[in-house]
Design a protein around this motif. Structure first.
Motif, PDB file in Angstrom:
ATOM      1  N   ARG A 252      -3.378  51.595   9.944  1.00 37.48           N
ATOM      2  CA  ARG A 252      -3.444  53.011  10.312  1.00 37.48           C
ATOM      3  C   ARG A 252      -4.725  53.667   9.805  1.00 37.48           C
ATOM      4  O   ARG A 252      -5.364  54.448  10.517  1.00 37.48           O
ATOM      5  N   LYS A 253      -5.108  53.348   8.565  1.00 40.92           N
ATOM      6  CA  LYS A 253      -6.288  53.973   8.001  1.00 40.92           C
ATOM      7  C   LYS A 253      -7.538  53.584   8.766  1.00 40.92           C
ATOM      8  O   LYS A 253      -8.380  54.436   9.094  1.00 40.92           O
ATOM      9  N   PHE A 254      -7.686  52.297   9.070  1.00 49.51           N
ATOM     10  CA  PHE A 254      -8.855  51.854   9.807  1.00 49.51           C
ATOM     11  C   PHE A 254      -8.848  52.392  11.236  1.00 49.51           C
ATOM     12  O   PHE A 254      -9.890  52.734  11.795  1.00 49.51           O
ATOM     13  N   LEU A 255      -7.670  52.472  11.833  1.00 50.90           N
ATOM     14  CA  LEU A 255      -7.571  52.977  13.197  1.00 50.90           C
ATOM     15  C   LEU A 255      -8.003  54.440  13.268  1.00 50.90           C
ATOM     16  O   LEU A 255      -8.758  54.839  14.158  1.00 50.90           O
ATOM     17  N   LEU A 256      -7.541  55.243  12.322  1.00 52.29           N
ATOM     18  CA  LEU A 256      -7.934  56.651  12.301  1.00 52.29           C
ATOM     19  C   LEU A 256      -9.433  56.804  12.040  1.00 52.29           C
ATOM     20  O   LEU A 256     -10.091  57.670  12.628  1.00 52.29           O
ATOM     21  N   THR A 257      -9.941  55.946  11.150  1.00 47.48           N
ATOM     22  CA  THR A 257     -11.383  55.988  10.886  1.00 47.48           C
ATOM     23  C   THR A 257     -12.163  55.611  12.137  1.00 47.48           C
ATOM     24  O   THR A 257     -13.188  56.231  12.459  1.00 47.48           O
ATOM     25  N   LEU A 258     -11.683  54.593  12.853  1.00 43.18           N
ATOM     26  CA  LEU A 258     -12.346  54.164  14.085  1.00 43.18           C
ATOM     27  C   LEU A 258     -12.308  55.273  15.134  1.00 43.18           C
ATOM     28  O   LEU A 258     -13.299  55.500  15.842  1.00 43.18           O
ATOM     29  N   ILE A 259     -11.186  55.969  15.234  1.00 40.01           N
ATOM     30  CA  ILE A 259     -11.100  57.107  16.153  1.00 40.01           C
ATOM     31  C   ILE A 259     -12.110  58.178  15.752  1.00 40.01           C
ATOM     32  O   ILE A 259     -12.754  58.799  16.606  1.00 40.01           O
ATOM     33  N   GLY A 260     -12.259  58.375  14.435  1.00 48.05           N
ATOM     34  CA  GLY A 260     -13.216  59.361  13.948  1.00 48.05           C
ATOM     35  C   GLY A 260     -14.654  58.996  14.257  1.00 48.05           C
ATOM     36  O   GLY A 260     -15.429  59.818  14.755  1.00 48.05           O
ATOM     37  N   THR A 261     -15.050  57.738  13.977  1.00 50.15           N
ATOM     38  CA  THR A 261     -16.438  57.326  14.215  1.00 50.15           C
ATOM     39  C   THR A 261     -16.748  57.236  15.707  1.00 50.15           C
ATOM     40  O   THR A 261     -17.773  57.740  16.173  1.00 50.15           O
ATOM     41  N   ALA A 262     -15.858  56.595  16.470  1.00 55.75           N
ATOM     42  CA  ALA A 262     -16.101  56.443  17.908  1.00 55.75           C
ATOM     43  C   ALA A 262     -15.951  57.774  18.640  1.00 55.75           C
ATOM     44  O   ALA A 262     -16.713  58.069  19.573  1.00 55.75           O
ATOM     45  N   GLY A 263     -14.974  58.581  18.221  1.00 52.02           N
ATOM     46  CA  GLY A 263     -14.733  59.859  18.886  1.00 52.02           C
ATOM     47  C   GLY A 263     -15.862  60.845  18.662  1.00 52.02           C
ATOM     48  O   GLY A 263     -16.327  61.508  19.602  1.00 52.02           O
ATOM     49  N   ALA A 264     -16.320  60.953  17.418  1.00 51.00           N
ATOM     50  CA  ALA A 264     -17.435  61.871  17.130  1.00 51.00           C
ATOM     51  C   ALA A 264     -18.693  61.424  17.859  1.00 51.00           C
ATOM     52  O   ALA A 264     -19.462  62.252  18.382  1.00 51.00           O
ATOM     53  N   TRP A 265     -18.913  60.111  17.903  1.00 50.11           N
ATOM     54  CA  TRP A 265     -20.090  59.580  18.603  1.00 50.11           C
ATOM     55  C   TRP A 265     -19.984  59.833  20.108  1.00 50.11           C
ATOM     56  O   TRP A 265     -20.970  60.158  20.777  1.00 50.11           O
ATOM     57  N   PHE A 266     -18.774  59.682  20.651  1.00 51.09           N
ATOM     58  CA  PHE A 266     -18.527  59.960  22.069  1.00 51.09           C
ATOM     59  C   PHE A 266     -18.921  61.398  22.410  1.00 51.09           C
ATOM     60  O   PHE A 266     -19.652  61.656  23.378  1.00 51.09           O
ATOM     61  N   LEU A 267     -18.443  62.342  21.613  1.00 47.07           N
ATOM     62  CA  LEU A 267     -18.700  63.755  21.878  1.00 47.07           C
ATOM     63  C   LEU A 267     -20.168  64.116  21.675  1.00 47.07           C
ATOM     64  O   LEU A 267     -20.753  64.865  22.464  1.00 47.07           O
ATOM     65  N   MET A 268     -20.759  63.572  20.617  1.00 46.93           N
ATOM     66  CA  MET A 268     -22.170  63.861  20.358  1.00 46.93           C
ATOM     67  C   MET A 268     -23.053  63.319  21.473  1.00 46.93           C
ATOM     68  O   MET A 268     -23.956  64.005  21.968  1.00 46.93           O
ATOM     69  N   ASP A 269     -22.799  62.069  21.899  1.00 49.26           N
ATOM     70  CA  ASP A 269     -23.651  61.471  22.928  1.00 49.26           C
ATOM     71  C   ASP A 269     -23.479  62.143  24.284  1.00 49.26           C
ATOM     72  O   ASP A 269     -24.415  62.187  25.082  1.00 49.26           O
ATOM     73  N   TRP A 270     -22.278  62.653  24.564  1.00 50.88           N
ATOM     74  CA  TRP A 270     -22.101  63.407  25.810  1.00 50.88           C
ATOM     75  C   TRP A 270     -23.058  64.593  25.806  1.00 50.88           C
ATOM     76  O   TRP A 270     -23.779  64.836  26.772  1.00 50.88           O
ATOM     77  N   ALA A 271     -23.076  65.316  24.696  1.00 53.62           N
ATOM     78  CA  ALA A 271     -23.942  66.489  24.601  1.00 53.62           C
ATOM     79  C   ALA A 271     -25.414  66.087  24.550  1.00 53.62           C
ATOM     80  O   ALA A 271     -26.259  66.683  25.231  1.00 53.62           O
ATOM     81  N   PHE A 272     -25.723  65.056  23.778  1.00 55.04           N
ATOM     82  CA  PHE A 272     -27.122  64.696  23.548  1.00 55.04           C
ATOM     83  C   PHE A 272     -27.762  64.018  24.746  1.00 55.04           C
ATOM     84  O   PHE A 272     -28.820  64.434  25.233  1.00 55.04           O
ATOM     85  N   TYR A 273     -27.130  62.950  25.262  1.00 56.91           N
ATOM     86  CA  TYR A 273     -27.763  62.196  26.336  1.00 56.91           C
ATOM     87  C   TYR A 273     -27.756  62.964  27.648  1.00 56.91           C
ATOM     88  O   TYR A 273     -28.742  62.947  28.395  1.00 56.91           O
ATOM     89  N   GLY A 274     -26.644  63.621  27.940  1.00 61.12           N
ATOM     90  CA  GLY A 274     -26.629  64.448  29.137  1.00 61.12           C
ATOM     91  C   GLY A 274     -27.705  65.503  29.073  1.00 61.12           C
ATOM     92  O   GLY A 274     -28.377  65.806  30.061  1.00 61.12           O
TER      93      GLY A 274
END
Length: 467
Positions: A252-274
């Motif tokens: 659970r801990k690693f899964l939540l961390t993975l959601i945090g790292t991948a999710g934040a990167w997903f949102l940032m790259d949407w804003a940045f690359y677009g």
């Protein structure tokens, strides 16, 4: 309990070898940024180079295909990094990148959109692989005190690629180089830095941490530590880390961390690359109606170069040199918050997107760029290799980068369509909401890792098997 190898590297002073790794890895990221963002200029040039009837859909697909391929590349290379070892894999991502860059430039017939898409896809696989490999390797070579700085500096090499694209474009177009030649040269130039460093990547040693903690070969790790870093290691062998790849999804801990790292990167790259790949189209709203054709492209590239140079460039490097003092989490929170505010203001006051208010628009747009860089663009790259066990570090980093490039692909494709249908103010409002969600995700799911050893930040102790 960490091994003496880990402790030696955690406490190591900065050496020439650290800067060698920085150069070898960083030049690849110069290439990544250049190759990803130059396509925004190329797509505007193609109609002047004999390409006809490229629909909005295909424009979006051409500018975003490399990003979709990077999702595949980051996961595949990330998994291979853990399974086969860092040394066995490092450098092959550049083979794909070089082939894709040269193929798109010289093996793509005019009006053959599908061939261009193929080569851009191959290019993207290599770029995705670079995201997984370079940050992992630099993290494992760095000391606790300087880890964020060195990993951040690798990523900050993007800043040179961002500026190089518009400047090179301006140089060609201002000197009346034919668009028939310019678009091919712009794509081909991206292969040059990768060619320079590919040999050095293939001959780099295995990081001693991986050799000792995953392979269990303490003697070889100590030998490499002495040979390449000039460090002696005496003391306990410590542990062999046996965290299987699926622990990232079952714990659970690693899964939540993975959601945090991948999710934040997903949102940032949407804003940045677009925002970045579409910068020429976005900034074209500010070009006077009396300016058209190639001169319009030159002017938008001048605006891009100014924003990248004045706002983005310092943001990258200030983040890299302060992240070990300020911390990853405060920098990421600040960045997302300021992105949301600046995008929101541009959206709320639509008159700012007219030529009459050019200065105000460039100021707000520049502020958003500064805080993307002095914020989640750097920290989302630094975070992943610090928060996953060494035997799954490549995969965790690769999945996180894949999350980012998924956001980049969706953002670039969607932003192309949204900009053409609804206008700039609506697009900026959407990006403000995306940044606000990233802020919340960072606060809730991500830890602070500054100046903590990797064994602690990655949770390796829970999966250690004593020998």
């Amino acid at each position: 309990m960490s091994s003496a190898i880990d402790r030696s590297m955690d406490e190591a002073k900065t050496s020439k070898f650290h800067y060698k790794v920085l150069f070898i890895s960083g030049l690849g990221f110069f290439t990544d940024a250049y190759d990803l963002f130059i396509i925004g200029v190329v797509i505007l040039l193609l109609p002047y180079a004999g390409w006809h009837n490229i629909s909005i859909f295909y424009k979006g697909l051409v500018t975003s295909t490399a990003l979709l391929a990077a999702v595949i590349g980051s996961v595949v290379f990330g998994r291979l990094l853990d399974y086969s070892g860092r040394k066995a894999i490092y450098g092959f991502e550049l083979v794909a990148l070089i082939a894709g860059s040269l193929g798109s430039a010289f093996l793509t017939p005019v009006n053959n959109i599908f061939m261009l898409l193929f080569w851009r896809f191959l290019l993207g696989v290599g770029i995705g692989g670079d995201y997984a490999t370079s940050s992992t390797i630099m993290t494992e070579y760095s000391s606790t005190m300087n880890r964020g700085k060195f990993v951040g500096m690798i990523f900050s090499m993007q800043s040179f690629g961002l500026i190089a694209g518009p400047l090179i474009s301006i140089a060609f177009l201002s000197n009346y180089v034919s668009p028939y030649i310019t678009w091919r040269l712009l794509l081909a130039i991206g292969a040059i830095p990768a060619i320079i460093v590919i040999y050095f990547r293939r001959t780099m040693p295995e990081p001693p941490r991986y050799t000792a903690d995953v392979r269990g070969d303490y003697k070889l790790a100590a030998k490499n530590l002495k040979t390449f870093a000039g460090l002696d290691s005496t003391g306990s062998k410590g542990k062999t880390i046996n965290a299987p790849w699926y622990v990232l999804f079952r714990d659970r801990k690693f899964l939540l961390t993975l959601i945090g790292t991948a999710g934040a990167w997903f949102l940032m790259d949407w804003a940045f690359y677009g925002n970045s790949i579409m910068s020429n189209s976005i900034l074209s709203f500010l070009v006077p109606s009396t300016v058209s054709g190639i001169h319009s492209i030159i002017m938008t590239n001048e605006y891009s170069a100014i924003i990248f140079g004045v706002a983005a460039f310092p943001g990258y490097w200030i983040a890299a040199f302060t992240i070990d003092r300020i911390g990853r989490k405060p920098v990421q929170i600040t960045g997302f918050a300021m992105m949301a505010i600046s995008f929101g203001i541009i959206s709320a006051f639509s008159f700012l997107t007219t030529y009459r208010f050019l200065d105000y628009f460039l100021l707000l747009y520049g502020i958003s760029y500064f805080f993307i860089m002095f914020g989640p663009n750097v920290t989302t790259f630094v975070y992943p290799p610090e928060v996953f066990p060494i035997s799954t570090r490549g995969l965790g980093t690769g999945i996180s980068a894949a999350g980012g490039k998924t956001g980049a692909f969706i953002g670039t494709l969607a932003d192309t369509i949204i900009l053409s249908i609804t206008g700039l103010h609506f697009l900026m409002g959407m990006l403000a909401i995306i940044a606000a969600i990233g802020l919340i995700l960072t606060i809730v799911l991500l830890p602070e890792t500054k100046r903590r050893d990797l064994g602690e930040t990655s949770g390796e102790a829970r999966y250690a098997e004593w020998k």
